[in-house]
Design a protein around this motif. Structure first.
Motif, PDB file in Angstrom:
ATOM      1  N   ARG A  19      25.793   6.806  -5.300  1.00 24.44           N
ATOM      2  CA  ARG A  19      25.823   5.802  -6.374  1.00 24.44           C
ATOM      3  C   ARG A  19      24.435   5.241  -6.629  1.00 24.44           C
ATOM      4  NH1 ARG A  19      30.179   1.191  -5.578  1.00 24.44           N
ATOM      5  NH2 ARG A  19      31.490   3.069  -5.698  1.00 24.44           N
ATOM      6  N   SER A  20      23.696   4.948  -5.560  1.00 23.68           N
ATOM      7  CA  SER A  20      22.335   4.416  -5.721  1.00 23.68           C
ATOM      8  C   SER A  20      21.412   5.459  -6.341  1.00 23.68           C
ATOM      9  CB  SER A  20      21.781   3.972  -4.369  1.00 23.68           C
ATOM     10  OG  SER A  20      22.496   2.876  -3.863  1.00 23.68           O
ATOM     11  N   GLN A  21      21.540   6.712  -5.917  1.00 26.65           N
ATOM     12  CA  GLN A  21      20.702   7.775  -6.474  1.00 26.65           C
ATOM     13  C   GLN A  21      20.962   7.940  -7.969  1.00 26.65           C
ATOM     14  OE1 GLN A  21      21.218  11.378  -4.180  1.00 26.65           O
ATOM     15  NE2 GLN A  21      20.815  10.355  -2.237  1.00 26.65           N
ATOM     16  N   THR A  38      15.349   3.926   1.029  1.00 24.69           N
ATOM     17  CA  THR A  38      14.657   3.862  -0.258  1.00 24.69           C
ATOM     18  C   THR A  38      14.747   5.190  -0.998  1.00 24.69           C
ATOM     19  OG1 THR A  38      13.095   2.366   0.804  1.00 24.69           O
ATOM     20  CG2 THR A  38      12.483   3.225  -1.348  1.00 24.69           C
ATOM     21  N   ASN A  39      15.103   5.123  -2.282  1.00 23.84           N
ATOM     22  CA  ASN A  39      15.170   6.296  -3.146  1.00 23.84           C
ATOM     23  C   ASN A  39      14.039   6.237  -4.159  1.00 23.84           C
ATOM     24  OD1 ASN A  39      17.738   6.936  -1.962  1.00 23.84           O
ATOM     25  ND2 ASN A  39      18.627   5.347  -3.261  1.00 23.84           N
ATOM     26  N   ALA A  40      13.446   7.395  -4.488  1.00 21.48           N
ATOM     27  CA  ALA A  40      12.351   7.452  -5.465  1.00 21.48           C
ATOM     28  C   ALA A  40      12.570   8.627  -6.405  1.00 21.48           C
ATOM     29  CB  ALA A  40      11.003   7.580  -4.757  1.00 21.48           C
ATOM     30  N   HIS A  41      12.226   8.426  -7.674  1.00 20.11           N
ATOM     31  CA  HIS A  41      12.351   9.479  -8.688  1.00 20.11           C
ATOM     32  C   HIS A  41      11.140   9.380  -9.616  1.00 20.11           C
ATOM     33  CE1 HIS A  41      14.733  12.480 -10.881  1.00 20.11           C
ATOM     34  NE2 HIS A  41      14.398  11.876 -12.001  1.00 20.11           N
ATOM     35  N   VAL A  42      10.460  10.502  -9.824  1.00 18.39           N
ATOM     36  CA  VAL A  42       9.251  10.538 -10.671  1.00 18.39           C
ATOM     37  C   VAL A  42       9.400  11.675 -11.678  1.00 18.39           C
ATOM     38  CG1 VAL A  42       6.749  10.874 -10.717  1.00 18.39           C
ATOM     39  CG2 VAL A  42       7.798   9.602  -8.831  1.00 18.39           C
ATOM     40  N   VAL A  86       2.213  11.704 -15.601  1.00 10.87           N
ATOM     41  CA  VAL A  86       3.406  10.995 -15.152  1.00 10.87           C
ATOM     42  C   VAL A  86       4.034  10.294 -16.354  1.00 10.87           C
ATOM     43  CG1 VAL A  86       4.307   9.205 -13.635  1.00 10.87           C
ATOM     44  CG2 VAL A  86       2.440  10.665 -12.849  1.00 10.87           C
ATOM     45  N   VAL A  87       5.297  10.602 -16.626  1.00 16.35           N
ATOM     46  CA  VAL A  87       6.004   9.967 -17.736  1.00 16.35           C
ATOM     47  C   VAL A  87       6.645   8.666 -17.281  1.00 16.35           C
ATOM     48  CG1 VAL A  87       7.795  10.265 -19.483  1.00 16.35           C
ATOM     49  CG2 VAL A  87       6.480  12.236 -18.710  1.00 16.35           C
ATOM     50  N   GLY A  88       7.238   8.673 -16.098  1.00 15.41           N
ATOM     51  CA  GLY A  88       7.898   7.471 -15.597  1.00 15.41           C
ATOM     52  C   GLY A  88       8.253   7.628 -14.131  1.00 15.41           C
ATOM     53  N   SER A  89       8.516   6.505 -13.468  1.00 17.62           N
ATOM     54  CA  SER A  89       8.880   6.535 -12.052  1.00 17.62           C
ATOM     55  C   SER A  89       9.677   5.290 -11.715  1.00 17.62           C
ATOM     56  CB  SER A  89       7.621   6.616 -11.176  1.00 17.62           C
ATOM     57  OG  SER A  89       6.818   5.449 -11.336  1.00 17.62           O
ATOM     58  N   GLY A  90      10.405   5.347 -10.599  1.00 16.60           N
ATOM     59  CA  GLY A  90      11.169   4.185 -10.170  1.00 16.60           C
ATOM     60  C   GLY A  90      11.645   4.347  -8.742  1.00 16.60           C
ATOM     61  N   ILE A  91      12.030   3.231  -8.135  1.00  8.88           N
ATOM     62  CA  ILE A  91      12.592   3.237  -6.782  1.00  8.88           C
ATOM     63  C   ILE A  91      13.781   2.271  -6.736  1.00  8.88           C
ATOM     64  CG2 ILE A  91      10.403   3.818  -5.657  1.00  8.88           C
ATOM     65  CD1 ILE A  91      10.106   0.889  -4.854  1.00  8.88           C
ATOM     66  N   ASN A  92      14.696   2.523  -5.816  1.00  9.78           N
ATOM     67  CA  ASN A  92      15.727   1.538  -5.485  1.00  9.78           C
ATOM     68  C   ASN A  92      16.179   1.747  -4.048  1.00  9.78           C
ATOM     69  OD1 ASN A  92      17.628   3.622  -5.461  1.00  9.78           O
ATOM     70  ND2 ASN A  92      18.849   2.822  -7.152  1.00  9.78           N
TER      71      ASN A  92
END
Length: 328
Positions: A109-111, A246-250, A89-95
């Motif tokens: 816009r949030s994505q 909730t949005n998530a990107h990994v 895993v290099v990085g991850s985040g949520i908003n």
């Protein structure tokens, strides 16, 4: 997105040293008709029971069941424990979306903001991104919002066109709801392991509402070979979005075993050094251990660096350490 949110939280816990192993699971079982009826009333289901992600025929989602589990460790811990490593895993985040026009109306816009935040925080270069497993539910509204948000996020970093492949797992196995983020992550991990980007099925004529012409992206419609180039690890990502929430990107990258890196170093530089540690209960017994090791190494004329690494590891981690000690 809850499965991928759990992955993000597990990564944070590992980075903070709160645990040394994290088991992340997402599960979705459809055991009563209630959820089907609810989704049907909301107009979310595909009328013909097929998911047409990114296609003009996109007309809704197809619910599915899954139980998906992954095990996460810090890389150094996984390597020292001798675990199989399939990707890192290099990085991850949520908003969060905030207010939208309804539970099926995502916020582009949030994505877009989330993707840029993850890439900036972890210094990821979007021009190196070769493959993204999208959320891709196969709806006329959701698919264009997602792909156009990706394009919006990438435009600040690169002007390259049609270099990053996109797929969705949902035409293949359906939308596994709470498990879908982990399912998509496993799909990306297997792509890295098998060195293949799979075909995204049921896409014959791309959706007109998606801005493909000036986009870095293309739909991968047939199996594509995917290997490391010029010593660079392959980079891929997964997106998962909640219902008006909730949005998530990994971001993942391919794993190069430490032994492979060491072998490459050995062909270019001097051979590496390894620590040999010996111990015993008395000085006399320690001298005996030292002579035994010296004799063994003298007899082993063809000992390789990897053999020495294993001996070093066994002496340090696989033996009890007594008071009289010697390290070479």
């Amino acid at each position: 997105s809850s499965g991928l949110v759990a992955v993000h939280q597990a990564c944070q816990s590992l980075r903070n040293g709160e645990c040394d192993t994290a088991i992340v699971a997402g599960a979705n079982l459809l055991i009563t008709p209630d959820s089907y009826n609810g989704m049907n009333k909301a107009g979310m289901l595909s009328a013909d029971g097929k998911c047409y992600a990114f296609d003009k025929r996109a007309n809704g989602m197809v619910p599915a069941e899954a139980v998906a589990v992954i095990v996460l460790k810090r890389l150094s811990k996984a390597e020292s424990d001798g675990n199989p490593v399939y990707a890192t895993v290099v990085g991850s985040g949520i908003n969060y979306d905030g207010k939208t026009n309804g539970i099926t109306a995502p916020s582009g816009r949030s994505q877009s903001r989330l993707i840029k935040e993850v890439y900036d925080r972890f210094r990821i270069k979007p021009e190196d991104m070769e493959y993204i497993v999208t959320h891709g539910t196969g709806t006329k509204l959701g698919d264009p919002v997602e792909i156009n948000a990706l394009a919006e996020a990438f435009k600040d970093y690169t002007e390259e066109k049609s270099y990053c492949a996109l797929t969705s797992t949902k035409p293949n196995i359906g939308h596994t709801l709470a498990a879908s983020g982990v399912v998509s992550l496993i799909s990306l991990v297997m792509s890295l392991k098998k060195e293949t980007i799979p075909a995204s099925i049921n896409c014959e004529q791309v959706n007109d509402y998606i801005q493909w012409e000036n986009s870095p992206f293309f739909i991968n419609r047939e199996n594509r070979k995917w290997t490391d180039k010029e010593g660079k690890n392959r980079l891929g990502a997964v997106s998962s979005f909640g219902m008006s929430g909730t949005n998530a990107h990994v971001v993942l990258q391919s794993y190069t075993p430490e032994s492979t890196v060491r072998e490459k170093e050995n062909t270019q530089n001097d051979k590496p050094y390894y620590l040999l540690v010996l111990s015993a209960k008395t000085p006399e017994a320690l001298q005996g251990k030292i002579h035994e090791m010296a004799g063994f190494l003298e007899k082993s004329q063809n000992i390789e660096a990897m053999d020495l690494a294993k001996i070093s590891y066994t002496l340090m981690e696989g033996r009890h350490h007594f008071d009289c000690r010697c390290a070479v």
